[in-house]
Scaffold this motif. Structure first.
Motif, short mmCIF file in Angstrom:
data_model
loop_
_atom_site.label_atom_id
_atom_site.label_comp_id
_atom_site.label_asym_id
_atom_site.label_seq_id
_atom_site.Cartn_x
_atom_site.Cartn_y
_atom_site.Cartn_z
N THR A 258 0.84 -1.19 0.00
CA THR A 258 0.00 0.00 0.00
C THR A 258 0.88 1.24 0.00
N CYS A 273 -5.28 -3.68 5.58
CA CYS A 273 -4.94 -4.73 6.55
C CYS A 273 -6.17 -5.25 7.27
N VAL A 284 1.39 -7.91 3.74
CA VAL A 284 1.09 -6.53 3.35
C VAL A 284 2.24 -5.66 3.82
#
Length: 326
Positions: A258, A273, A284
């Motif tokens: 991200t 998340c 992530v």
């Protein structure tokens, strides 16, 4: 590219030349021409008094630098059947006027459009007091609120049009200065549905906001040169988040990176998340502003790079995820 295609591209770029703020003002005037309920409520943000107010003086209200009052007045207008567009800086809306947004607007589910500028580090030339890197974390927790972060000037115009008919309150987060276009044709912006800008099956990059999306696209090119196929999602709507797109990315690729002009806590990375831990756990890596107060002055791009938000960081995070999967 043919001559006709080049001419269309030049025309498109010329049409969307300028900052998101300038494009928003133009789009708001166009909307007001077709909907007499549209009012512009201002807090001395600059530019609206010489554009919207000139054409619609009876529908322009400048309250001065009084952000909490701005939200109360806009709520009153909306409850009376009007469609107010309330304008202020993002940091002021999220922090100074948060209670009024929560109680007056969101609690009553009123159709107020809160247009905030200087989001993220885009007013970094003013120094740390004007950094707005906690705004998305605050605003996305409020029920009934739609939160949109356009990635370029073309998306700003589409965000104004696409959210005009929504029944509840909306926040549109803009930056300050002009940023490069990511589109060369008019994009489709559907609130709550991520835009897939690039296909890929190895790893997914989820970005929001102008510079993060541009950096994600650059990272896509660099990863392709390394043989890594990266999917790129433009998550222009932070709330409601496109859960289906996130779950599909978690299922179909090795993990997600991200990227945002916001703290690594509570913004896009936190929202992503929340989805994957509940539905499809996967690696992530969150790339954003570190959990500390900044102490530097500069333009948005340079401050982001200094904070660790860069194509190089995205590439490194994506390679780590793909390496783990291998």
């Amino acid at each position: 590219m043919t001559a006709a295609m080049a001419e269309r591209a030049d025309t498109f770029a010329e049409h969307y030349a300028g900052s998101g703020r300038e494009i928003h003002r133009r789009a708001l005037i166009e909307l007001a021409r077709t909907d007499p309920r549209v009012f512009c409520v201002d807090t001395d943000t600059g530019g609206l008094e010489t554009t919207f107010a000139v054409e619609f003086p009876e529908r322009y209200v400048n309250l001065g630098i009084a952000e909490a009052n701005l939200m109360g007045v806009a709520a009153g207008m909306a409850s009376a059947g009007l469609r107010p567009y309330a304008h202020t800086l993002s940091g002021f809306a999220a922090a100074r006027a948060c209670e009024q947004i929560k109680i007056d607007i969101a609690y009553n589910d009123l159709p107020v459009r809160i247009v905030v500028t200087h989001g993220g580090l885009s007013s970094g030339h003013y120094g740390p007091t004007h950094h707005a890197v906690e705004d998305l974390a605050i605003l996305r927790t409020l029920p009934n609120l739609t939160v949109v972060v356009p990635a370029d000037a073309a998306e700003v115009e589409q965000a104004v049009l696409a959210t005009a008919g929504l029944p509840g309150p909306v926040v549109i987060r803009l930056g300050r200065a002009a940023t490069p276009l990511i589109h060369d044709t008019t994009p489709e912006l559907v609130p709550g549905r991520a835009a897939r800008l690039r296909d890929g099956t190895d790893v997914t990059i989820v970005a929001t906001g102008p510079w993060p999306v541009l950096m994600a696209l650059q990272a896509h090119v660099e990863l392709a040169a390394l043989g890594i196929r990266a999917r790129v999602l433009n998550m222009h709507t932070i709330k409601p988040l496109d859960r289906a797109a996130v779950i599909a990315a978690a299922r179909e690729t090795a993990g997600l990176v991200t990227v945002e002009d916001h703290l690594v806590i509570g913004g896009l990375g936190g929202a992503v998340c929340e989805v994957v831990t509940e539905t499809r756990p996967c690696p992530v890596r969150r790339i954003g502003v570190p959990d500390r107060f900044g102490d530097e002055v500069g333009d948005e791009h340079d401050l982001l790079v200094a904070a660790g938000v860069s194509p190089e960081r995205i590439v490194a995070a994506a390679r780590e995820i793909v390496g783990r999967a291998g």
